[in-house]
Design an enzyme around this catalytic site. Structure first.
Site: not given
Lengths: 517, 517
Positions: A48, A240, A248, A330
């Site tokens: 993302d 987001r 995370y 990531p």
């Protein structure tokens, strides 16, 4: 008899790497087909983060406007470390993007499905849809050297299987002959395995969980990117789109069962689910609280593997791109960016070769450039992951990671991780186009390959309208000629005459502008 | 029996004033209908200049993005005057927009049809189409005072005639009962005539021709707005979208036959067509040349009339807007702007009255504000037109208009003509909403009505994301509460406490945010 067809480029996989590839080739007028095994695009979660340089790249295809409208922007990063009073406290905040020349000095976060939708809708306008659900079942590459050397030949034969056929008794098999094939089919790439390409590198023992949720929290930096180092483990916050947040969460190996054979988390045997992940996060957040305000949007658990494929192509006819050729953590927000920029690198090269504007050997620079980049990325990821997954420095743990060490690493890697500092080693590219009349072509050897033109506003002489020069140089697979004319103000007769002569020469029937490439 | 129906607001006329009105009301959730006599929207020519303040207004409805994408931008204006060597020469260049606070410091030019398309497409998304071709044939307004005072009554009865009916034997007549009617039906307004509203003002003897074309020319400022004063007459250049250019060309009364009865140019008897207009332009351009590079896109000839309607409404139930209430020279680029801003003024007021958020007397401020503005516009236009249509100062003509005088006028009127300097006289508006608990409401008497919030980038505290404050205050017919919190940085405990208390008070179940308006 299965259907047979020909295509210039067959793209296998409609994730970010495949979609970037297909839309760019279609825009360039290349006969391209893209297939995917999934019946639908990704709906939630996954990658993302879009880095500043990737936003510039998307803008060069006309795709950034919607990304910026729909996505969240991360401008700030906050660092939390153990407080002497227990729990965590904020030890600093800084700009998320430190590269001074970034045109978009922030990261955009938007779930992968929304990003794929931007590509899919733009492809639809160009008349291209993803064929799905389809899987490749066989791939044969010609051994004929003449055939391999001729860019107009079809040396790759791919057998496809339509997953939605068959029940009606249709033949679900299809044969495609392609000039080029791009395997953008993910970390478990069928293309890579079929070509027998080995991944170099190793599994780490860093285990992380990811949860996407709308939080209810009193944590003051919940809308900033945060790196939390607590005595109970590390946590990263990625705000987001909408009110969503991605966490995370560092796990210990006792929480998770790893399948020894595949090296992947055994989700069946692992008793950790999204609620357990949130419970681990709560301990890192203390003294702040965090609860979910609605349903968990998406979650996963993974082990960090850091690997790069030994080869990125076979005979410059079958390529692999994206997760198929590199896997890494990531958390530095690189995955989707690396994938899209792999095929961004390939689009113009394949197009020029197909048009006869460049020799087929140009395609060798894809692996030359992108494999070195992937290796650099893994090296960066190793340092960053170790710092991030390591214990924080406290009174009891003097050899832990200090805030200063983490901040320094964060800022040192800034230009690389935002994508603007990614450059390539010298190659034949600056000496293209190979026009013998160009007397001063040798001067191009000083150019850095892969460096984009600096964003800068220029005022058009004709009407005093300001333009961002990047917008005047779109990724439309055409040669661009930019003339910096110097001072041609009143009285600068000699310079004006030089510019006028150049314009005259270019415009002549034998001039550069009238030539076929 | 004709069909009968009811509607909150009936808009007559789908030019810029009517379309602005209809889209804004529809966006606000008002039951609105819009009709037009033309079977299709305007295809070329007509009005085309959008001023900086109007771009801000369109942005507040979410309509500026497309305007900016499709339109041409005028950033510079050049002045040409008679040269001592014969012909013309450039005497100066300056910024087209001199208002320092303009968010968009330029004018956008785009033909009226393209601007109407922006409105039409946005209305379609909201579920509203223009009913056409339809004309009104009768309008009756109730005399019942109670009915007129009740915003929920339907005191206006309008008879409509469907121009595309009848041939199939259908009844082409329809009756509509409306709470409010807006006559946005142009300079020859049927609504205005039916209401018996008189236009004050006069016809000038300035006659101008207009030609839209793609030019082939060696004139260096062809992509800038230009005011040309030549000994052969005056000419104005307005660069347009694509490679188009509009020329305003001064004619003498011997070129043109005026119909004494209507005061309009008799196009039948006048022997001047687009070729003749271009021939006149050529004389003004000398020593530069100008030819058409293709077909003439659109052309017209007109006499400047400078008139304002005596009344802008009858009983605040039937309004007139746009060209229906003011006509003036087009060369200052005000017409479409004045029209759209008339109904922009009306949208929120009608909406608030219909919702019961404001007393019906609020609607009186429409005429109070916009008629005064129209009078100021005519006063400005008289000075500007006289300067523009007057002979230039030369050795032979010492009482002609000098470059300096014209430039001074151009810059003096800058804030007004770009729309940002348009303010209204004091009224009851700043004391809305009329909430008795607001102790300090009297402070609002210092506010200037009609002044928009200055464009300024604010950084959001939660995530350091910059926002243009104008984008946070869209024209969505809602009250906005903007709190300037002062310095609440570290250590400013007292100020932080004041802000926290305000937030608490506002959020209470009895607080302002929980009240019905």
């Amino acid at each position: 008899m299965p259907t047979e067809s020909k295509v210039d480029v067959l793209v296998l996989g409609a994730g970010p790497a495949g979609l970037m590839c297909a839309q760019g080739l279609k825009r360039a007028g290349v006969n391209v087909r893209i297939i995917d095994k999934r019946p639908k695009k990704v709906a939630a979660g996954q990658a993302d983060g879009v880095q500043p340089r990737t936003i510039e790249v998307l803008q060069s295809y006309g795709l950034a406007e919607r990304l910026l409208r729909e996505g969240n922007q991360m401008h700030m990063v906050a660092f939390y470390n153990p407080s002497p009073n227990g729990g965590i406290e904020r030890t600093g905040r800084t700009a998320d993007i430190t590269a001074p020349s970034a045109r978009y000095p922030f990261e955009v976060t938007l779930h992968q499905g929304a990003i794929e939708a931007i590509f899919l809708d733009s492809m639809r306008e160009l008349g291209l849809e993803v064929d799905r659900p389809i899987i490749p079942t066989a791939l044969e590459l010609s051994h004929d050297e003449n055939e391999l050397r001729d860019p107009q030949s079809y040396p790759v034969k791919v057998t496809l299987k339509h997953l939605d056929f068959g029940s009606e008794g249709q033949d679900d098999t299809e044969i495609v002959y392609a000039k080029f094939v791009v395997g953008a089919d993910g970390a478990h790439s069928w293309v890579r395995k079929t070509l027998g390409i080995i991944m170099d590198g190793e599994q780490t023992d860093y285990i992380w969980g990811v949860v996407d949720l709308i939080p209810s929290t009193n944590f003051p930096d919940i809308r900033n990117r945060c790196a939390i180092h607590s005595s109970n483990g590390s946590c990263m916050i990625i705000p987001r789109e909408g009110d969503k947040v991605r966490l995370y969460i560092q796990l210990s190996d006792k929480d998770v069962v790893v399948d020894k054979a595949t090296g992947r988390v055994d989700k069946e045997k692992t008793k950790v689910g999204p609620e357990e992940l949130l419970e681990v996060a709560r301990k890192s957040f203390s003294p702040f609280t965090i609860e979910k305000a609605g349903e968990i949007d998406w979650w996963t658990i993974y082990l960090i593997g850091q690997r790069v494929a030994q080869k990125f192509s076979v005979h410059e006819r079958v390529f692999i791109a994206g997760d198929a050729c590199h896997t890494h953590s990531p958390k530095a927000g690189q995955g989707m960016n690396a994938s899209m920029n792999d095929t961004h690198n390939l689009i113009w090269k394949m197009t020029y070769v197909l048009r006869g504007w460049a020799d087929i050997s140009l395609l060798r620079t894809y692996e030359f450039e992108r494999r070195k980049y992937a290796q650099d990325l893994i090296a960066f990821d190793k340092k960053f992951s170790a710092l991030f997954s390591g214990k924080p420095r406290t009174e009891e743990c003097q050899d832990g990671v200090s805030h200063e060490a983490f901040l320094e690493a964060f800022q040192t890697f800034g230009a690389f991780s935002c994508g603007i500092g990614i450059h390539y080693s010298p190659s034949s590219i600056p000496s293209m186009p190979n026009i013998t009349e160009l007397k001063h072509q040798s001067l191009t050897s000083h150019q850095t390959v892969g460096m984009r033109i600096l964003p800068h506003v220029f005022v058009r002489a004709a009407d005093a309208r300001p333009f961002e020069i990047q917008d005047l140089l779109p990724a439309n697979t055409k040669w661009k000629l930019v003339v910096f004319v110097g001072d041609i103000g009143p009285g600068k007769i000699k310079q004006i005459e030089r510019v006028a002569k150049l314009a005259d020469d270019l415009g002549k029937s034998t001039g550069l502008l009238k030539r076929n490439a």
